[in-house]
Design a protein around this motif. Structure first.
Motif, PDB file in Angstrom:
ATOM      1  N   GLN A 283       0.808  -1.196  -0.019  1.00 18.26           N
ATOM      2  CA  GLN A 283       0.120  -0.043   0.085  1.00 18.26           C
ATOM      3  C   GLN A 283       0.953   1.930   0.230  1.00 18.26           C
ATOM      4  N   SER A 284       1.948   0.960  -0.165  1.00 17.55           N
ATOM      5  CA  SER A 284       3.611   1.976   0.246  1.00 17.55           C
ATOM      6  C   SER A 284       2.860   3.132  -1.190  1.00 17.55           C
ATOM      7  N   ARG A 285       3.225   4.515  -1.627  1.00 15.86           N
ATOM      8  CA  ARG A 285       3.258   5.179  -2.020  1.00 15.86           C
ATOM      9  C   ARG A 285       3.791   4.444  -3.357  1.00 15.86           C
ATOM     10  N   GLU A 286       4.747   4.060  -3.616  1.00 17.34           N
ATOM     11  CA  GLU A 286       6.076   3.763  -4.260  1.00 17.34           C
ATOM     12  C   GLU A 286       6.085   2.552  -4.940  1.00 17.34           C
ATOM     13  N   HIS A 287       4.925   1.055  -4.554  1.00 17.43           N
ATOM     14  CA  HIS A 287       4.081   0.829  -5.401  1.00 17.43           C
ATOM     15  C   HIS A 287       2.733   0.901  -5.993  1.00 17.43           C
ATOM     16  N   ASP A 288       2.380   2.276  -5.931  1.00 16.28           N
ATOM     17  CA  ASP A 288       1.117   3.058  -7.044  1.00 16.28           C
ATOM     18  C   ASP A 288       2.062   3.897  -7.526  1.00 16.28           C
ATOM     19  N   GLU A 289       1.895   3.470  -8.698  1.00 23.80           N
ATOM     20  CA  GLU A 289       2.829   4.104 -10.595  1.00 23.80           C
ATOM     21  C   GLU A 289       1.250   5.355 -10.659  1.00 23.80           C
ATOM     22  N   PRO A 290       1.752   6.608 -10.305  1.00 23.86           N
ATOM     23  CA  PRO A 290       0.919   7.786 -11.070  1.00 23.86           C
ATOM     24  C   PRO A 290       0.885   7.148 -12.494  1.00 23.86           C
ATOM     25  N   TRP A 291      -0.459   7.793 -13.285  1.00 25.27           N
ATOM     26  CA  TRP A 291      -0.835   8.078 -14.625  1.00 25.27           C
ATOM     27  C   TRP A 291       0.335   9.361 -15.490  1.00 25.27           C
ATOM     28  N   PRO A 292       0.689   8.497 -16.577  1.00 25.86           N
ATOM     29  CA  PRO A 292       0.237   7.372 -17.321  1.00 25.86           C
ATOM     30  C   PRO A 292       1.118   6.282 -17.367  1.00 25.86           C
ATOM     31  N   TYR A 293       2.297   6.487 -16.167  1.00 22.35           N
ATOM     32  CA  TYR A 293       3.003   4.693 -16.487  1.00 22.35           C
ATOM     33  C   TYR A 293       4.148   4.636 -16.884  1.00 22.35           C
ATOM     34  N   GLY A 294       4.365   4.161 -16.870  1.00 21.91           N
ATOM     35  CA  GLY A 294       5.906   3.858 -17.272  1.00 21.91           C
ATOM     36  C   GLY A 294       5.779   2.418 -18.408  1.00 21.91           C
ATOM     37  N   ARG A 295       5.108   2.602 -18.622  1.00 16.20           N
ATOM     38  CA  ARG A 295       4.451   1.295 -19.712  1.00 16.20           C
ATOM     39  C   ARG A 295       4.812   1.363 -20.988  1.00 16.20           C
ATOM     40  N   THR A 296       4.513   2.514 -21.191  1.00 17.24           N
ATOM     41  CA  THR A 296       4.166   3.058 -22.822  1.00 17.24           C
ATOM     42  C   THR A 296       5.378   4.218 -22.767  1.00 17.24           C
ATOM     43  N   ASN A 297       5.891   4.386 -24.560  1.00 16.71           N
ATOM     44  CA  ASN A 297       6.619   5.066 -25.146  1.00 16.71           C
ATOM     45  C   ASN A 297       6.475   6.078 -24.763  1.00 16.71           C
ATOM     46  N   HIS A 298       7.269   7.267 -25.164  1.00 16.58           N
ATOM     47  CA  HIS A 298       6.633   8.982 -24.869  1.00 16.58           C
ATOM     48  C   HIS A 298       4.781   9.572 -25.437  1.00 16.58           C
ATOM     49  N   TYR A 299       4.568   8.372 -26.402  1.00 15.42           N
ATOM     50  CA  TYR A 299       3.330   9.129 -26.790  1.00 15.42           C
ATOM     51  C   TYR A 299       2.569   8.066 -26.345  1.00 15.42           C
ATOM     52  N   ASN A 300       2.232   7.361 -25.095  1.00 19.18           N
ATOM     53  CA  ASN A 300       1.440   6.641 -24.641  1.00 19.18           C
ATOM     54  C   ASN A 300       1.117   5.089 -25.335  1.00 19.18           C
ATOM     55  N   PHE A 301       2.171   4.494 -25.546  1.00 23.15           N
ATOM     56  CA  PHE A 301       1.867   4.058 -27.109  1.00 23.15           C
ATOM     57  C   PHE A 301       2.723   2.252 -26.447  1.00 23.15           C
ATOM     58  N   ASP A 302       1.673   0.760 -26.425  1.00 18.27           N
ATOM     59  CA  ASP A 302       2.254  -0.523 -25.839  1.00 18.27           C
ATOM     60  C   ASP A 302       3.220  -0.835 -27.151  1.00 18.27           C
ATOM     61  N   LEU A 303       4.360  -0.794 -26.925  1.00 19.89           N
ATOM     62  CA  LEU A 303       5.800  -0.629 -28.403  1.00 19.89           C
ATOM     63  C   LEU A 303       5.403  -2.333 -28.560  1.00 19.89           C
ATOM     64  N   ASN A 304       4.979  -3.076 -27.593  1.00 16.60           N
ATOM     65  CA  ASN A 304       4.821  -5.014 -27.301  1.00 16.60           C
ATOM     66  C   ASN A 304       4.007  -5.167 -28.288  1.00 16.60           C
ATOM     67  N   ARG A 305       2.757  -4.227 -28.816  1.00 19.17           N
ATOM     68  CA  ARG A 305       1.993  -4.184 -30.383  1.00 19.17           C
ATOM     69  C   ARG A 305       2.563  -3.993 -30.966  1.00 19.17           C
ATOM     70  N   ASP A 306       3.559  -3.237 -31.996  1.00 17.87           N
ATOM     71  CA  ASP A 306       3.942  -2.533 -32.665  1.00 17.87           C
ATOM     72  C   ASP A 306       4.555  -3.177 -33.301  1.00 17.87           C
ATOM     73  N   TRP A 307       4.927  -4.235 -33.416  1.00 13.71           N
ATOM     74  CA  TRP A 307       6.030  -5.367 -34.050  1.00 13.71           C
ATOM     75  C   TRP A 307       5.848  -4.796 -35.684  1.00 13.71           C
ATOM     76  N   ALA A 308       4.557  -6.159 -36.041  1.00 16.54           N
ATOM     77  CA  ALA A 308       4.824  -5.862 -37.155  1.00 16.54           C
ATOM     78  C   ALA A 308       4.189  -3.989 -37.930  1.00 16.54           C
ATOM     79  N   TRP A 309       3.312  -3.207 -37.537  1.00  9.09           N
ATOM     80  CA  TRP A 309       2.262  -2.402 -38.304  1.00  9.09           C
ATOM     81  C   TRP A 309       3.479  -0.878 -38.175  1.00  9.09           C
ATOM     82  N   GLN A 310       4.441  -0.905 -36.488  1.00 11.54           N
ATOM     83  CA  GLN A 310       5.396  -0.510 -37.251  1.00 11.54           C
ATOM     84  C   GLN A 310       5.329   1.446 -36.865  1.00 11.54           C
ATOM     85  N   THR A 311       3.968   2.083 -36.405  1.00  9.41           N
ATOM     86  CA  THR A 311       3.359   3.175 -36.208  1.00  9.41           C
ATOM     87  C   THR A 311       4.750   3.783 -35.584  1.00  9.41           C
TER      88      THR A 311
END
Length: 829
Positions: free
Chosen positions: A186-214
């Motif tokens: 429950q500590s703050r260090e486990h509650d990452e804020p929006w938009p989170y670090g998962r995605t790239n600069h434009y909030n894209f999930d790069l692991n869904r982009d291999w074929a499409w390369q947007t």
């Protein structure tokens, strides 16, 4: 004897000095791996330091740069002999795949290539830390075992595929954590804020982009990847922190093009990993959750490109430097690093021990593609009246090293994707033909087949993505042998001269880009509501009209430049008097006001959906958009904007009646809302919007249905739609549908449809036979018919436009982009 002793002593001294020159991660960073999170510049610095200390074994290459200016690097690690011969190894590997056309014969007695990719999701950070540990183990002179492996393999390490996302997470975490980590979940260090670090600069999930390369990161990475084509590729991730480790073999469904060798070697790798995990008592699982179907992942894309593609998943998202799990144990970053290190080293080991067979089977894979072994001969012929739609397909093929051409003659028959029947080919003006009989033949089949076969419907992602539907280009699937000629060069756009005006045909997203370009320069633009004829040529609805009168002095130069940039031939017009149809002063020719556009973002909005809009405006339309935090709506002056975009989200802030009323007042006063998915559903909860969801009544029953506990997952599939294609009937006379025929193929990911809009426009509707491709649960399928999925409703002086589905889906759903642009720029004018 003295000479022997002296020689041994000198060798010992040399090895010792060499070892001292190669810094360990601790020596370079100043801390043990796992004690702190390492920013990407230090990770890059470590890789460069090792390469400088051991140039005979390590070569570092910068292959790209992120949106925020961070370097993207890979390291090549192998024996001195292999590193010295690295370029020849690369070229030979492409010869094995049939993709390097020269006079040299491919050599199967070559080292295998093992590519390890880490940290594609920024907030899954243990991978990049493990990458440094793997690098040191490979070059550490005291580790004689890895030196033996490196005689047989070239290891490529991409330590961080998403530097922007990683640093977003690491910088936040280092700010949130105290002197010592707090394991309390429950500590703050486990509650990452929006938009989170998962995605790239434009909030894209790069692991869904291999074929499409947007995204630029994907484009740069895949250019390098396709210039090597490894025999083994592993994408190392993290999952929720309570989960045990996952490694191959993967779960079903497997796509049918995956070969038996690819399946068998996954098992071999998995058993080798299990040997080490069992020895240390670490829990793991295989054959569950992570399947091999959707083609744009870091495991499936390599598989469809001839590799043994695998995903590894370590529990750890949200764990920080340490967290208490549900079992009461404390999972530390050091633990996670060690697990990823172990599976990485194990994979290198089993690959080195089977290098000869890996290379032999790799060559066999591509030989079979070229010769149609285990892969029936199919030629996909795509045709359109708009060249830019064909060019978009061509770009996709080029990005994926897929060859193509055009048919030498048009006298053939095949299965028509849009008519759903076998019939004679009809050339609409432009075409492109792609055969499966080529090195990337299996990839071609996966991307272009009308319906992919599912052996198990419990899949991790969408189940339909066929390029003709996603790109809005009709296709014929042809089994006969056809002769293909070279694809013609693109005609040069001719600049025009006129003292009156210019007409720009509005038939593809490129025309919307021209419009956005001109509006951003304050050039006055109009559009035609109905077709008209000028000098014998018919111009359709939506045609852009740019006139000299009351315009900027550089209006013509601006039009010519925009049309050249976006490959549209403009037409000069010398009078406002038309042969047929409305003259330019008519009420049926509408002026387009350059709108001030804002998009809602924040905690109650999907970060990926908001990112699609942001990237679309920034990188494709090149038109300004303001990001507003949804939770601040009560304090924002909406009068500063003309168009407000509501991407997918729950919009809890609108549960406040005052804020909801403020949104209604914005529309009443002349504003326009464009809402998609959950944003549209939220608007439908307000009476003033004029939209109503159709509620399902098929589940009501007076009897009790007993579900079997063991079949719970299977029971849920009956109401599951991970992503299926439906044909939407369009009102092509409505501005939202300008540039379209009377249909559009949408990607449905939920059961929502809307009732007929009273006093509005039902622009896009599902009919009873709208289903086209992909998995839809048996209970859900009957509900998805006779409903509205695209609509517009006037409210006061403004407009509300809804898209039930994501027409910008991952920005690879090419054919939805013009609908969205039309909603922003044309509808309501």
């Amino acid at each position: 004897m003295k000479k022997i002793v002296c020689s041994v002593f000198l060798v010992f001294i040399a090895i010792t000095l060499f070892a001292q020159n190669i810094p360990s991660p601790k020596q370079f960073l100043g801390y043990e791996l796992g004690e702190h999170f390492t920013p990407t510049y230090k990770i890059d610095g470590y890789f460069n330091a090792v390469a400088q200390a051991a140039p005979s074994m390590v070569k570092v290459q910068q292959y790209g740069q992120t949106n925020e200016g961070r370097d993207m690097i890979v390291a090549f690690i192998s024996s001195p002999q292999n590193i010295q011969n690295l370029e020849n190894i690369r070229l030979n590997n492409l010869r094995l795949a049939g993709l390097q056309k020269d006079n040299s014969a491919p050599d199967v007695n070559a080292p295998a290539i093992v590519w390890l990719s880490y940290n594609v999701h920024g907030n899954e950070p243990s991978g990049s830390e493990a990458a440094m540990k793997v690098l040191y183990a490979l070059v550490d002179p005291s580790n004689t075992q890895t030196k033996q492996w490196l005689q047989h393999v070239v290891v490529i390490i991409d330590p961080c595929q998403n530097p922007d996302g990683r640093d977003r997470y690491v910088n936040w975490y280092n700010n949130a954590v105290g002197k010592n980590f707090n394991a309390d979940p429950q500590s703050r260090e486990h509650d990452e804020p929006w938009p989170y670090g998962r995605t790239n600069h434009y909030n894209f999930d790069l692991n869904r982009d291999w074929a499409w390369q947007t995204q630029s990161e994907s484009q740069q990475k895949l250019k390098l990847y396709n210039s090597w084509l490894p025999q083994v590729h592993v994408d190392l991730h993290e999952q929720e922190y309570d989960a045990p480790y996952y490694f191959a073999p993967a779960a079903q469904p497997y796509h049918e093009v995956i070969t038996q060798w690819q399946k068998d070697f996954q098992v071999q790798v998995g058993k080798n990993n299990a040997k080490y995990f069992d020895a240390d008592g670490w829990l793991y699982f295989t054959k569950q959750v992570f399947d091999l179907f959707y083609p744009s992942y870091g495991d499936t894309y390599p598989i469809y490109s001839g590799a043994i593609g695998m995903t590894y998943e370590q529990g750890g998202i949200g764990a920080g430097l340490g967290i208490k799990t549900s079992s009461g144990d404390t999972l530390t970053l050091a633990d996670r690093v060690l697990h990823h290190y172990t599976s990485s080293i194990s994979t290198i080991e089993v690959s080195a021990n089977n290098a000869q067979q890996l290379v032999t089977e790799f060559k066999k894979y591509f030989d079979n593609n070229i010769n149609g072994v285990g892969l029936e001969n199919t030629i996909y012929v795509l045709t359109s009246s708009d060249q830019n739609k064909i060019e978009a397909v061509k770009k996709l093929l080029d990005n994926n090293s897929i060859t193509y051409g055009v048919t030498s003659n048009n006298s053939f028959s095949g299965y028509n994707y849009f008519d759903n029947k076998t019939e004679a080919f009809k050339n609409e003006g432009y075409q492109i033909a792609v055969s499966t009989l080529q090195p990337k033949g299996r990839m071609v089949k996966v991307l272009f087949e009308q319906q992919s076969k599912l052996v198990d419907s419990a899949t991790y992602d969408i189940t339909a993505w066929s390029v003709p539907y996603a790109y809005g280009v009709n296709a014929w699937s042809v089994k006969d042998k056809l002769s293909l000629a070279a694809y013609p060069s693109t005609p040069v756009i001719t600049a025009i001269q006129t003292n009156y005006g210019v007409l720009v045909p509005y038939t593809s997203i490129n025309a919307a880009k021209v419009l956005a370009n001109l509006l951003s320069q304050n050039i006055h633009v109009r559009f035609a509501v109905d077709p008209f004829t000028y000098t014998g040529r018919v111009f359709d609805r939506g045609t852009l009209i740019v006139l000299k009168g009351n315009n900027k002095s550089n209006w013509l130069d601006a039009v010519n430049a925009a049309c050249s940039t976006y490959n549209i031939q403009p037409y000069a017009v010398q009078t406002g008097f038309m042969d047929a149809g409305a003259d330019f002063g008519s009420q049926d020719v509408h002026f387009i006001k350059a709108p001030k556009v804002a998009v809602l973002t924040g905690n109650n909005v999907s970060h990926t959906a908001a990112g699609e809009v942001w990237s679309f405006f920034d990188n494709e339309l090149n038109y300004p958009v303001t990001q507003l935090m949804e939770e601040d709506l009560g304090d924002i002056d909406l009068r500063d904007y003309d168009v407000l975009i509501m991407p997918d989200g729950n919009y809890r802030t609108l549960n406040d009646n005052d804020v909801a009323s403020k949104l209604g007042n914005f529309v009443q006063s002349g504003g326009k809302i464009v809402a998609t998915e959950g944003g549209a559903a939220k608007l439908a909860s307000f009476d003033w919007s004029g939209f109503k969801l159709i509620k399902d009544s098929s589940t009501s029953s007076d009897s009790i249905i007993q579900k079997t506990y063991g079949n719970a997952e299977r029971d849920d599939l009956t109401t599951f739609i991970p992503g299926a294609i439906y044909k939407v009937r369009l009102d092509s006379t409505h501005p939202i549908a300008y540039g379209y025929p009377d249909y559009y193929y949408t990607l449905k990911q939920d059961a929502r449809v809307y009732a007929a809009i009273k006093g509005g426009w039902n622009v896009g509707i599902l009919s009873s036979n709208a289903y086209t491709a992909g998995f839809v649960g048996s209970k859900l399928k009957p509900q998805l018919k006779q409903g509205v999925v695209i609509g517009e409703k006037k409210y006061g002086n403004g407009d509300i436009i809804i898209f039930n589905d994501d027409v910008l889906f991952r920005l690879f759903w090419q054919n939805g982009k013009m609908l969205f642009a039309n909603a922003v720029f044309l509808a309501g004018n």
